[in-house]
Design an enzyme around this catalytic site. Sequence first.
Site, PDB file in Angstrom:
ATOM      1  N   LYS B 163      50.897   9.879-174.109  1.00  0.00           N
ATOM      2  CA  LYS B 163      49.555  10.392-174.476  1.00  0.00           C
ATOM      3  C   LYS B 163      48.912  10.088-175.968  1.00  0.00           C
ATOM      4  O   LYS B 163      47.747   9.736-176.174  1.00  0.00           O
ATOM      5  CB  LYS B 163      49.795  11.977-174.541  1.00  0.00           C
ATOM      6  CG  LYS B 163      48.511  12.769-174.682  1.00  0.00           C
ATOM      7  CD  LYS B 163      48.747  14.263-174.284  1.00  0.00           C
ATOM      8  CE  LYS B 163      47.128  14.817-174.350  1.00  0.00           C
ATOM      9  NZ  LYS B 163      47.278  16.434-174.145  1.00  0.00           N
ATOM     10  N   MET B 481      58.595  10.215-131.649  1.00  0.00           N
ATOM     11  CA  MET B 481      59.615   8.897-132.207  1.00  0.00           C
ATOM     12  C   MET B 481      61.088   9.184-132.339  1.00  0.00           C
ATOM     13  O   MET B 481      62.038   8.638-131.816  1.00  0.00           O
ATOM     14  CB  MET B 481      59.083   7.853-133.187  1.00  0.00           C
ATOM     15  CG  MET B 481      59.971   6.527-133.106  1.00  0.00           C
ATOM     16  SD  MET B 481      59.874   5.558-131.620  1.00  0.00           S
ATOM     17  CE  MET B 481      58.105   4.597-132.064  1.00  0.00           C
TER      18      MET B 481
HETATM   19  C1  TPP Z   1      58.017  10.628-144.573  1.00  0.00           C
HETATM   20  C2  TPP Z   1      58.745  10.211-143.332  1.00  0.00           C
HETATM   21  N1  TPP Z   1      59.872  11.288-142.768  1.00  0.00           N
HETATM   22  C3  TPP Z   1      60.402  11.035-141.699  1.00  0.00           C
HETATM   23  C4  TPP Z   1      60.278   9.847-140.904  1.00  0.00           C
HETATM   24  C5  TPP Z   1      60.914   9.624-139.640  1.00  0.00           C
HETATM   25  N2  TPP Z   1      60.311   9.631-138.617  1.00  0.00           N
HETATM   26  C6  TPP Z   1      59.672   8.472-137.915  1.00  0.00           C
HETATM   27  S1  TPP Z   1      58.774   8.624-136.714  1.00  0.00           S
HETATM   28  C7  TPP Z   1      58.682  10.432-136.890  1.00  0.00           C
HETATM   29  C8  TPP Z   1      58.137  11.078-135.895  1.00  0.00           C
HETATM   30  C9  TPP Z   1      56.558  11.344-136.163  1.00  0.00           C
HETATM   31  O1  TPP Z   1      56.084  12.455-135.465  1.00  0.00           O
HETATM   32  P1  TPP Z   1      54.564  12.346-135.115  1.00  0.00           P
HETATM   33  O2  TPP Z   1      53.819  12.112-136.354  1.00  0.00           O
HETATM   34  O3  TPP Z   1      54.047  13.476-134.340  1.00  0.00           O
HETATM   35  O4  TPP Z   1      54.313  11.116-134.208  1.00  0.00           O
HETATM   36  P2  TPP Z   1      54.768  10.687-132.740  1.00  0.00           P
HETATM   37  O5  TPP Z   1      55.970   9.790-132.666  1.00  0.00           O
HETATM   38  O6  TPP Z   1      55.055  12.024-131.906  1.00  0.00           O
HETATM   39  O7  TPP Z   1      53.474   9.992-132.173  1.00  0.00           O
HETATM   40  C10 TPP Z   1      59.797  10.573-138.020  1.00  0.00           C
HETATM   41  C11 TPP Z   1      60.007  11.814-138.328  1.00  0.00           C
HETATM   42  C12 TPP Z   1      59.232   9.227-141.363  1.00  0.00           C
HETATM   43  N3  TPP Z   1      59.125   7.855-140.792  1.00  0.00           N
HETATM   44  N4  TPP Z   1      58.698   9.335-142.581  1.00  0.00           N
END
Ligand code: TPP
Lengths: 163, 573
Positions: B163, B481
């Site tokens: 700062k 996923m």
């Molecule tokens: C910050 C973060 N935390 C956890 C994950 C692990 N992860 C990969 S895909 C997923 C599910 C995503 O869910 P959604 O946004 O509803 O997408 P969908 O697969 O249902 O289309 C997770 C938890 C990640 N990629 N990023």
Amino acid sequence: MRRIISILMENEPGALSRVVGLFSQRGYNIETLTVAPTEDNTLSRLTLTTFGDDRTIERITKHLNKLIEVVKLVDLTEGSHIERELMLIKVKATGAQRAEVKRTVDIFRGQIVDVTSSVYTVQLTGASDKLDAFINAIGETQVLEVVRSGVSGISRGEKVLSI
Amino acid sequence: MEKLSGAEMLIRALQDEGVEHLFGYPGGAVLHIYDAIFQQDKVQHILVRHEQAATHAADGYARATGKPGVVLVTSGPGATNAVTGIATAYMDSIPMVVVSGQVRSDWIGDDAFQETDMVGICRPIVKHSFMVRRTEDIPEIVRKAFYIATTGRPGPVLIDIPKDKTAPQVKLPYEFPKKVKMRSYTPVARGHSGQIRKAVEELMKAKRPVIYAGGGVVSGNASELLTAVAHRLGFPVTNTLMGLGCFPYNDKQFVGMLGMHGTYEANMVMHNADLIMAVGARFDDRATNDASKYCPGATIIHIDVDPATISKNVRADVPIVGPVQQVLEDMLGMLDEHGGQPDQKALGRWWEEIEGWRKVHGLRFEVNEDGLMKPQQVVQALHRVTKGDAYVTSDVGQHQMFAAQFYGFDKPRRWINSGGLGTMGFGLPAAMGVQLAFPDATVACVTGEGSIQMNIQELSTCLQYGLPIKIININNQALGMVRQWQDMQYGGRHSSSYMESLPDFVKLAESYGHVGIKVDRFEDLEGAMEKAFSLKDRLVFMDIYVDPTEHVYPMQIADGAMRDMWLSKTERT
Ligand SMILES: Cc1ncc(C[n+]2csc(CCOP(=O)(O)OP(=O)(O)O)c2C)c(N)n1
Ligand SMILES: [Mg+2]
């Protein structure tokens, strides 16, 4: 295989931590490490030894070269070179042992740099395997304390690492 | 010479770098800087609602424009909140400059209020970092930071400023350095012509060739050249997730994306190739499957600006280190000089084989006759309604893969997703950066109900700056996923992968001052989308309910070769 990598880098705060951090970040090992400014005080010379096959060493040197502060580097083990390490070692020296230790020091061309009635402090320079051999010759039970500087190295002949 | 405070120097240097948008969030350590921002109007500050979003917005801006994204955060929590976004940019080689405030220099190391060692925290996730030690160094540090971030293999650069170095009382002469010279940093300017010639010889000999193009072609602005080289040779082209758009999806030489969720034909082409020319791609594990079983018969030409990428995961036979644009340009010249053609008979047979593979899967999916729509249908509708001309950002999950597979990109810098780090929460803030860069463009954020909630607070930022993003929430009421992997590898035990307490996204959008539309029947989909995209100056949140049981296919089988894939829930290769 054991390698000696010698690095010329900017003498700036943070530069050393980047080099060391790279090794832990990428899962490589550092066996020894020495670093000090050169005749040009904007530059530091860092020498490290590590173990790895050709592929690993290639990766390490490529990643090191990518560090912004690394100006130049060389794998000294690729050509003929001179390698030195300094060791300060305290050994028990009492009774009959006293003369025996002294003889061993002489054979290894070391110097006794400090003496008490029961302890010799010995200074020894050479390639790392010579220092290892000295410790073996003295016998581990006699050794009280070991300080090693880590390896420094330089190429033989006219080759120089400079900018 | 004009005299400025450190804070003024910083902002002036940003102006001199041509920065128009600065994404940030204020706090104690950067208040001098915010005061300097207030007193000028060249650099527009965009106030996000969470520092992670500032980095993703700057990142989206950079990906869409090719210009560096710029971020300003305060010390401590402000800085640590930015870390995920910095890592995201680092993994995908995105040019970004992040300025973080720091406590007074005489307090550093004392565990002062809101002190964190930001340079230390960021060491493995930045291309380089600077700690400002003297106010007078600020212009040069800014110049160097932008130079490093944007040249060679791009990446994020951090500038940490205590700062006291920005204090308004201390005014010093300001001069913006015309040139940067760094003896320890000289990105490769040219690929070796002997190596390029060797590559040309290999290309001419090939009988089953493929061009494997990645994000480096996009960031190296080499899409046109890549397309020209591919057309000159008549070889099939596949893209990585990061490379989509660098070769037109509707070109007949395009075999689709490769890798974990790549097309059957792309992965088969790779596995059976006798020559792979990798351009600006890094043989990431999501693109190679098991590297030890990778493409057994292939000679590999690898063109990349980063020497450390070459032969990192897969050994290259003809390595070419250089900017992809220049290398491809030289290659095209040498091909003309050579004048010959690759083995046409062999190439003809190769294409026949490829056409056969195309028929095997072709990204098929089953449609529910009456019932829930499929996520793939949503992406297809999005393509139709936007005429394939939108900027599409995405989050991470099944919806991301469906968007990559089904949208169809014919231009680079249109597909904006977190490929390397896979950061949920990326999509909406990235879309903000894109929309700010191109206020008149159509920007769609394809997301999931899981990911969108990781940075949903940015709906407020969108209202403040009037960003008419269209959010396509592919709502499968699950961390889809994760659930897909649990279905396939954990006996269907859905451990913490579904959400029973979703908000009413329509009401949520409305309470943030936007438009919300819910769709749960396929027959309403396209009409609703048409309506959403016709609202040119409004953000519309489309909450689209889809079949929660759908999986993404093809899917490569772990520890297998490129050709080992699941093609549906019941068929595998
Ligand atoms: C910050 C973060 N935390 C956890 C994950 C692990 N992860 C990969 S895909 C997923 C599910 C995503 O869910 P959604 O946004 O509803 O997408 P969908 O697969 O249902 O289309 C997770 C938890 C990640 N990629 N990023
Ligand atoms: Mg979901």
